[in-house]
Design an enzyme around this catalytic site. Structure first.
Site, mmCIF file in Angstrom:
data_model
loop_
_atom_site.group_PDB
_atom_site.id
_atom_site.type_symbol
_atom_site.label_atom_id
_atom_site.label_comp_id
_atom_site.label_asym_id
_atom_site.label_seq_id
_atom_site.Cartn_x
_atom_site.Cartn_y
_atom_site.Cartn_z
ATOM 1 N N GLU A 121 -4.956 -2.629 4.911
ATOM 2 C CA GLU A 121 -3.814 -3.127 4.120
ATOM 3 C C GLU A 121 -2.570 -2.371 4.569
ATOM 4 O O GLU A 121 -2.663 -1.429 5.364
ATOM 5 C CB GLU A 121 -4.085 -2.927 2.627
ATOM 6 N N HIS A 244 4.267 -6.363 -5.774
ATOM 7 C CA HIS A 244 3.370 -6.800 -4.693
ATOM 8 C C HIS A 244 4.087 -7.903 -3.938
ATOM 9 O O HIS A 244 4.635 -8.827 -4.546
ATOM 10 C CB HIS A 244 2.049 -7.312 -5.280
ATOM 11 N N ARG A 290 4.340 -1.476 1.039
ATOM 12 C CA ARG A 290 4.738 -2.581 0.161
ATOM 13 C C ARG A 290 6.207 -2.607 -0.227
ATOM 14 O O ARG A 290 6.784 -3.669 -0.391
ATOM 15 C CB ARG A 290 3.947 -2.488 -1.144
ATOM 16 N N HIS A 351 3.507 -5.402 -10.023
ATOM 17 C CA HIS A 351 2.077 -5.253 -9.736
ATOM 18 C C HIS A 351 1.496 -3.935 -10.237
ATOM 19 O O HIS A 351 0.412 -3.912 -10.792
ATOM 20 C CB HIS A 351 1.899 -5.358 -8.217
ATOM 21 N N ARG A 386 3.033 3.527 -4.077
ATOM 22 C CA ARG A 386 1.580 3.692 -3.933
ATOM 23 C C ARG A 386 1.072 3.031 -2.652
ATOM 24 O O ARG A 386 1.427 1.885 -2.347
ATOM 25 C CB ARG A 386 0.883 3.051 -5.132
HETATM 26 C C1 SIN Z 1 -4.307 -6.353 -3.008
HETATM 27 O O1 SIN Z 1 -5.436 -6.807 -2.937
HETATM 28 O O2 SIN Z 1 -3.389 -6.675 -2.273
HETATM 29 C C2 SIN Z 1 -4.038 -5.364 -4.092
HETATM 30 C C3 SIN Z 1 -4.629 -4.063 -3.759
HETATM 31 C C4 SIN Z 1 -3.855 -2.995 -4.436
HETATM 32 O O3 SIN Z 1 -2.911 -3.268 -5.156
HETATM 33 O O4 SIN Z 1 -4.176 -1.829 -4.221
#
Ligand code: SIN
Length: 536
Positions: A121, A244, A290, A351, A386
């Site tokens: 991610e 998010h 993010r 988020h 985060r």
């Molecule tokens: C996501 O699946 O994008 C969210 C994961 C997260 O917020 O840590």
């Protein structure tokens, strides 16, 4: 039962990963009540898609995970906290698996067995996110709830809404503040009951519902932060609300998160012209942290006047997409979007709350007997932004450490007589429209004035408006019998006030907090938290 006090050894508010983990670990040593305002599976955890970050691969290292977390946190993380949580992650993950959590696996390249299927991610330099396809939180929650059901010492009280913490200070005692229990609205009877315990744990999650658009479930109304603040606890860094980047943009479905793992598996963000725009903003493109991706989307939408941008994974084989993201694929299909054939319309949405009740890495707050774990807490792990999938990890590690802390330092219930809840002359409300109107107004004004890009003027405007709304809510609170809607409204108003106050205290832009009046980070604020505490 109103009038009598129900005594436990441990009171846990919230039934997500933090609360359930803590409860399981202390249950062999005493009677535990888990108080949850809806059903036991209604938690933010249950909605988590992407996964849980931890070092489990030989190509990864604790040092690399620490570095990625510090980079995402934009200079504000507490490095010793980051190191502790990340170092203890692998052991806690092992326990989760022994408890029955099934993470996705893949065939080993040599065909001799299987290994964990790790995804990537934003902000992660390695593949390190364990997942259960695209429903990781639900799988963890299932395994924990199964374990809770086997534990005779744990009572789960569903549809019980915590109204307020009971503390020595509120009861008029002098000396250090101590938490004694909680007043709880039993939603079935409408009565407010009294619960007492020497250890009370807030595991109530975050506050996404304070914003008009959010990926969070309806329960995310900041109840723990609001209660702790009213009880006199320190709260910090509430200005760092994580948006998010990719929530579905659709008239019929406003909270469907499209996991960041879609970008981790190759998804591109496209503008209205069908072209990728992230490479213009950051060399890490779609996998930048993010805050950067959400701000870039916001800026593209403002520049082009578009209502949304697009997330495109159509270049991956359909079989790959469907097997990795079965839940999202099915839900989108029901809404008429086939993600294997067309790009998905997306917008950023609130988020994750990176600030919260100030704790150490063992969940200890500055009120004796009161602990906070998970999204409700501010440990210093997340800093100003985060790193994706670090939150389930924090909840798991800190719940374990909090349990160990209370078991190693047992304290008896203080001998204080707790008065029953007084509802005074309150009567049933005649005009519920006041509650729904104020609820909508707070969420809209937070979105418009305290969103991804802020200014001092907008923050001041929000502050003034929230103060007026709070007066009205307070009046309503005293005049009418409490309901869960009114309690949630009171809590989101408190949390909105805290977000605005923290934002006004920080004269710089850093991570998730971006203020056009101070567009740069100020080195003098690099390790400074914005701490607020209720006066009087
Ligand atoms: C996501 O699946 O994008 C969210 C994961 C997260 O917020 O840590």
């Amino acid at each position: 039962m109103a009038g009598t006090t129900r005594q436990f050894d441990f009171l846990v508010l919230g039934s997500g990963i933090a609360g359930l983990t803590f409860a399981l670990k202390v249950a062999p040593r005493g009677r535990v009540a888990i108080v949850t305002k809806k059903s036991r599976a209604d938690s933010n955890t249950n909605w988590a898609q992407g996964g849980i970050a931890a070092v489990t691969s030989r190509e990864d290292s604790i040092e690399m995970h620490v570095r990625d977390t510090l980079t995402a946190g934009a200079g504000l993380c507490r490095e010793e906290v980051v190191r502790t949580i990340i170092a203890e992650g692998p052991e806690r993950i092992q326990e989760l698996m022994e408890l029955g959590t099934k993470f996705s696996e893949r065939e080993l390249p040599d065909g001799n067995g299987k290994e964990l299927d790790l995804t990537k991610e934003g902000g992660h330099s390695k593949r390190r996110v364990l997942h259960a396809k695209d429903a990781t939180g639900a799988e963890i929650e299932r395994a924990l709830l199964d374990a809770i059901a086997r534990e005779p010492n744990i009572t789960v009280l569903e549809n019980h809404f915590a109204v307020d913490l009971i503390t020595t200070q509120k009861l008029g005692y002098v000396g250090p503040n101590r938490c004694l229990g909680i007043y709880v609205l039993n939603k079935a009877s409408g009565q407010v009951e009294t619960f007492a315990a020497p250890v009370i744990v807030l595991a109530t999650g975050g506050c996404g519902k304070v914003y008009l658009y959010t990926t969070n479930p309806d329960i995310a109304t900041g109840d723990g932060v609001a209660m702790a603040y009213r009880a006199g606890a320190q709260v910090a860094n509430m200005e760092f609300m994580q948006f998010h980047p990719t929530c579905l943009f659709h008239p019929k479905e406003r909270t469907l998160l499209i996991t960041e793992a879609v970008r981790g598996e190759g998804g591109y963000l496209l503008g209205t012209d069908g072209q990728r725009f992230m490479p213009r903003y950051d060399s890490r493109a779609e996998l930048a942290p993010r805050d950067i991706v959400a701000r870039a989307i916001d800026s593209e939408m403002k520049r082009t006047g578009a209502d949304n941008v697009w997330l495109d994974i159509t270049h991956q084989p359909a079989r790959f997409t469907i097997s990795h993201f079965p839940t999202i694929y099915e839900r989108l299909l029901r809404l008429g979007v086939d993600m294997t054939k067309e790009p998905i319309p997306v917008v950023p949405a609130a988020h994750y709350q990176c600030g919260g009740v100030v704790t150490d890495v063992n969940g200890v707050t500055d009120i004796a007997g009161l602990y906070a774990v998970g999204e409700v807490a501010h440990t210093g792990l997340h800093g100003a932004n985060r790193l994706a999938s670090n939150s389930l990890l924090e909840a798991l590690v800190c719940a374990h450490r909090a349990a160990r802390r209370v078991l190693e330092n047992p304290s008896p219930q203080p001998e204080v007589n707790i008065p029953p809840w007084q509802s005074g002359r309150a009567h049933h409300a005649d005009e519920l429209v006041v509650v729904s109107h104020n609820w909508d107004e707070i969420r809209r004004l937070m979105w418009d004035y305290v969103g991804i890009v802020r200014t001092n003027k907008r923050l001041q405007r929000a502050k003034a408006r929230i103060a007026l709304l709070q007066e009205e809510i307070q009046q309503y609170y005293w005049d009418f019998t409490v309901t869960s809607d009114l309690l949630e409204l009171r809590n989101i108003a408190t949390v909105a006030e805290l977000i605005v106050n923290c934002a006004l205290l920080r004269p710089e832009s850093r991570g998730l907090h971006y203020n056009l009046d101070y567009p740069q980070p100020d080195p003098a604020w690099a390790q400074r938290d914005t701490v607020v505490r209720k006066s009087g």
